[in-house]
Write a protein that holds these residues in place. Sequence first.
Motif, PDB file in Angstrom:
ATOM      1  N   ALA A   1     -13.526  11.328 -41.884  1.00  0.00           N
ATOM      2  CA  ALA A   1     -13.695  12.766 -42.096  1.00  0.00           C
ATOM      3  C   ALA A   1     -15.149  13.193 -41.908  1.00  0.00           C
ATOM      4  CB  ALA A   1     -13.210  13.158 -43.484  1.00  0.00           C
ATOM      5  N   LEU A   2     -16.076  12.404 -42.454  1.00  0.00           N
ATOM      6  CA  LEU A   2     -17.487  12.791 -42.378  1.00  0.00           C
ATOM      7  C   LEU A   2     -18.124  12.467 -41.034  1.00  0.00           C
ATOM      8  CD1 LEU A   2     -18.692  11.764 -45.942  1.00  0.00           C
ATOM      9  CD2 LEU A   2     -18.198  14.040 -45.081  1.00  0.00           C
ATOM     10  N   MET A   3     -17.971  11.225 -40.590  1.00  0.00           N
ATOM     11  CA  MET A   3     -18.647  10.799 -39.364  1.00  0.00           C
ATOM     12  C   MET A   3     -17.827  11.098 -38.111  1.00  0.00           C
ATOM     13  SD  MET A   3     -21.428   9.675 -40.560  1.00  0.00           S
ATOM     14  CE  MET A   3     -22.214   8.740 -39.293  1.00  0.00           C
ATOM     15  N   GLY A   4     -16.580  10.704 -38.126  1.00  0.00           N
ATOM     16  CA  GLY A   4     -15.749  10.836 -36.940  1.00  0.00           C
ATOM     17  C   GLY A   4     -15.338  12.252 -36.642  1.00  0.00           C
ATOM     18  N   THR A   5     -15.287  13.077 -37.672  1.00  0.00           N
ATOM     19  CA  THR A   5     -14.849  14.451 -37.437  1.00  0.00           C
ATOM     20  C   THR A   5     -16.016  15.424 -37.528  1.00  0.00           C
ATOM     21  OG1 THR A   5     -12.679  13.900 -38.302  1.00  0.00           O
ATOM     22  CG2 THR A   5     -13.217  16.225 -38.161  1.00  0.00           C
ATOM     23  N   LEU A   6     -16.614  15.565 -38.685  1.00  0.00           N
ATOM     24  CA  LEU A   6     -17.664  16.571 -38.860  1.00  0.00           C
ATOM     25  C   LEU A   6     -18.893  16.321 -37.984  1.00  0.00           C
ATOM     26  CD1 LEU A   6     -17.504  17.197 -42.704  1.00  0.00           C
ATOM     27  CD2 LEU A   6     -16.594  18.609 -40.869  1.00  0.00           C
ATOM     28  N   LEU A   7     -19.448  15.116 -38.046  1.00  0.00           N
ATOM     29  CA  LEU A   7     -20.657  14.829 -37.283  1.00  0.00           C
ATOM     30  C   LEU A   7     -20.377  14.833 -35.783  1.00  0.00           C
ATOM     31  CD1 LEU A   7     -23.645  14.139 -37.364  1.00  0.00           C
ATOM     32  CD2 LEU A   7     -23.013  11.720 -37.469  1.00  0.00           C
ATOM     33  N   ALA A   8     -19.288  14.176 -35.381  1.00  0.00           N
ATOM     34  CA  ALA A   8     -18.963  14.119 -33.951  1.00  0.00           C
ATOM     35  C   ALA A   8     -18.699  15.506 -33.389  1.00  0.00           C
ATOM     36  CB  ALA A   8     -17.758  13.211 -33.726  1.00  0.00           C
ATOM     37  N   ILE A   9     -17.957  16.318 -34.110  1.00  0.00           N
ATOM     38  CA  ILE A   9     -17.655  17.671 -33.642  1.00  0.00           C
ATOM     39  C   ILE A   9     -18.939  18.495 -33.524  1.00  0.00           C
ATOM     40  CG2 ILE A   9     -16.508  19.841 -34.245  1.00  0.00           C
ATOM     41  CD1 ILE A   9     -14.613  17.709 -33.263  1.00  0.00           C
ATOM     42  N   THR A  10     -19.820  18.362 -34.488  1.00  0.00           N
ATOM     43  CA  THR A  10     -21.089  19.093 -34.441  1.00  0.00           C
ATOM     44  C   THR A  10     -21.913  18.673 -33.231  1.00  0.00           C
ATOM     45  OG1 THR A  10     -21.096  19.246 -36.853  1.00  0.00           O
ATOM     46  CG2 THR A  10     -23.189  19.645 -35.723  1.00  0.00           C
ATOM     47  N   LEU A  11     -22.034  17.378 -32.992  1.00  0.00           N
ATOM     48  CA  LEU A  11     -22.802  16.891 -31.845  1.00  0.00           C
ATOM     49  C   LEU A  11     -22.153  17.286 -30.525  1.00  0.00           C
ATOM     50  CD1 LEU A  11     -23.862  13.357 -33.122  1.00  0.00           C
ATOM     51  CD2 LEU A  11     -25.243  15.435 -33.001  1.00  0.00           C
ATOM     52  N   TYR A  12     -20.838  17.179 -30.449  1.00  0.00           N
ATOM     53  CA  TYR A  12     -20.128  17.587 -29.231  1.00  0.00           C
ATOM     54  C   TYR A  12     -20.313  19.081 -28.977  1.00  0.00           C
ATOM     55  CZ  TYR A  12     -17.510  13.139 -29.380  1.00  0.00           C
ATOM     56  OH  TYR A  12     -17.144  11.817 -29.396  1.00  0.00           O
ATOM     57  N   ALA A  13     -20.245  19.871 -30.039  1.00  0.00           N
ATOM     58  CA  ALA A  13     -20.390  21.321 -29.881  1.00  0.00           C
ATOM     59  C   ALA A  13     -21.771  21.683 -29.341  1.00  0.00           C
ATOM     60  CB  ALA A  13     -20.135  22.028 -31.208  1.00  0.00           C
ATOM     61  N   VAL A  14     -22.803  21.032 -29.868  1.00  0.00           N
ATOM     62  CA  VAL A  14     -24.161  21.285 -29.380  1.00  0.00           C
ATOM     63  C   VAL A  14     -24.272  20.869 -27.916  1.00  0.00           C
ATOM     64  CG1 VAL A  14     -26.568  20.545 -29.607  1.00  0.00           C
ATOM     65  CG2 VAL A  14     -25.253  21.140 -31.643  1.00  0.00           C
ATOM     66  N   THR A  15     -23.701  19.728 -27.572  1.00  0.00           N
ATOM     67  CA  THR A  15     -23.761  19.239 -26.196  1.00  0.00           C
ATOM     68  C   THR A  15     -23.014  20.158 -25.242  1.00  0.00           C
ATOM     69  OG1 THR A  15     -23.894  16.965 -27.003  1.00  0.00           O
ATOM     70  CG2 THR A  15     -23.239  17.268 -24.715  1.00  0.00           C
ATOM     71  N   VAL A  16     -21.811  20.538 -25.607  1.00  0.00           N
ATOM     72  CA  VAL A  16     -21.010  21.416 -24.751  1.00  0.00           C
ATOM     73  C   VAL A  16     -21.698  22.760 -24.592  1.00  0.00           C
ATOM     74  CG1 VAL A  16     -18.855  22.727 -24.659  1.00  0.00           C
ATOM     75  CG2 VAL A  16     -18.795  20.298 -25.150  1.00  0.00           C
ATOM     76  N   ARG A  17     -22.216  23.285 -25.681  1.00  0.00           N
ATOM     77  CA  ARG A  17     -22.857  24.600 -25.633  1.00  0.00           C
ATOM     78  C   ARG A  17     -24.085  24.587 -24.728  1.00  0.00           C
ATOM     79  NH1 ARG A  17     -22.102  29.845 -26.062  1.00  0.00           N
ATOM     80  NH2 ARG A  17     -23.800  30.939 -27.020  1.00  0.00           N
ATOM     81  N   SER A  18     -24.870  23.521 -24.768  1.00  0.00           N
ATOM     82  CA  SER A  18     -26.098  23.490 -23.971  1.00  0.00           C
ATOM     83  C   SER A  18     -25.869  23.039 -22.535  1.00  0.00           C
ATOM     84  CB  SER A  18     -27.141  22.593 -24.635  1.00  0.00           C
ATOM     85  OG  SER A  18     -26.666  21.263 -24.685  1.00  0.00           O
ATOM     86  N   SER A  19     -24.830  22.262 -22.281  1.00  0.00           N
ATOM     87  CA  SER A  19     -24.630  21.751 -20.926  1.00  0.00           C
ATOM     88  C   SER A  19     -23.778  22.659 -20.058  1.00  0.00           C
ATOM     89  CB  SER A  19     -24.007  20.356 -20.975  1.00  0.00           C
ATOM     90  OG  SER A  19     -22.706  20.423 -21.505  1.00  0.00           O
ATOM     91  N   LEU A  20     -23.075  23.594 -20.624  1.00  0.00           N
ATOM     92  CA  LEU A  20     -22.234  24.484 -19.835  1.00  0.00           C
ATOM     93  C   LEU A  20     -22.904  25.841 -19.615  1.00  0.00           C
ATOM     94  CD1 LEU A  20     -18.691  23.648 -21.242  1.00  0.00           C
ATOM     95  CD2 LEU A  20     -19.714  22.928 -19.096  1.00  0.00           C
ATOM     96  N   VAL A  21     -24.181  25.779 -19.230  1.00  0.00           N
ATOM     97  CA  VAL A  21     -24.953  26.987 -18.977  1.00  0.00           C
ATOM     98  C   VAL A  21     -25.561  26.885 -17.584  1.00  0.00           C
ATOM     99  CG1 VAL A  21     -26.978  28.338 -19.678  1.00  0.00           C
ATOM    100  CG2 VAL A  21     -25.524  27.307 -21.408  1.00  0.00           C
ATOM    101  N   LEU A  22     -25.397  27.931 -16.807  1.00  0.00           N
ATOM    102  CA  LEU A  22     -26.074  28.026 -15.514  1.00  0.00           C
ATOM    103  C   LEU A  22     -27.255  28.957 -15.705  1.00  0.00           C
ATOM    104  CD1 LEU A  22     -26.209  27.503 -12.442  1.00  0.00           C
ATOM    105  CD2 LEU A  22     -24.889  29.595 -12.167  1.00  0.00           C
ATOM    106  N   ARG A  23     -28.463  28.412 -15.592  1.00  0.00           N
ATOM    107  CA  ARG A  23     -29.681  29.211 -15.749  1.00  0.00           C
ATOM    108  C   ARG A  23     -30.078  29.755 -14.382  1.00  0.00           C
ATOM    109  NH1 ARG A  23     -33.009  28.652 -20.180  1.00  0.00           N
ATOM    110  NH2 ARG A  23     -34.831  28.632 -18.834  1.00  0.00           N
ATOM    111  N   LEU A  24     -30.022  31.090 -14.251  1.00  0.00           N
ATOM    112  CA  LEU A  24     -30.344  31.765 -12.997  1.00  0.00           C
ATOM    113  C   LEU A  24     -31.644  32.536 -13.168  1.00  0.00           C
ATOM    114  CD1 LEU A  24     -29.449  32.614 -10.112  1.00  0.00           C
ATOM    115  CD2 LEU A  24     -28.303  34.556 -11.178  1.00  0.00           C
ATOM    116  N   GLY A  25     -32.660  32.133 -12.435  1.00  0.00           N
ATOM    117  CA  GLY A  25     -33.942  32.822 -12.487  1.00  0.00           C
ATOM    118  C   GLY A  25     -33.915  34.087 -11.642  1.00  0.00           C
TER     119      GLY A  25
END
Length: 195
Positions: free
Chosen positions: A58-82
């Motif tokens: 519950a703590l490591m496999g769910t809460l921590l993993a979900i938090t880390l995955y969410a940060v990764t998905v949020r930052s990697s699915l961005v197209l930065r257009l100058g």
Amino acid sequence: MNDNSYIYVLVALLPLAAGMVVFQVNPYHALLLRGVLGAIAALVYTILGAGDVGLTEALMGTLLAITLYAVTVRSSLVLRLGVIEEGTEGDAIPNDKTAGHFKQLIDDIRTVFQKRHMRLELVPYASAQALQRALMEKEVHAACSPEDQLEHSGEAQLYNTAIRVRRVYDIMQTELSSPGTTLTYVNTPDAEDKH
């Protein structure tokens, strides 16, 4: 035997939830399903007498993993257009006609990448030189700048979009239907080549 049948139902939900995670296309839905999978696993472990393993899941496999995955998905699915800031030297958007073309171009690019669950982030720069430097230093994935009014088959090409990521270039080349830009692939030097 009859009073333990709920355990079989919970255990049967594990492969079902895991299969749904694997085949989910939307990364945000996959995150949600991963949380459900972890909660079911923690519940099964606890019911079967392994409360410490259930708590760890519950703590490591769910809460921590979900938090880390969410940060990764949020930052990697961005197209930065100058883009060049409006109102600076060189005026990226000099008049109402081209302002409408620019907005339409940005909307078209946004639509192409929303199909892939990506966000479009516009990063303003003060000049064309700063924009080109940002592209070469990999601060942005692509750079959209005004180009000279060249006539191509009777319609003015208003913007040039230089793209440094090959996959992004391929996607835009095949799916972007906007006549308001020309696409250019730019091969940027690697960081280790600078030394």
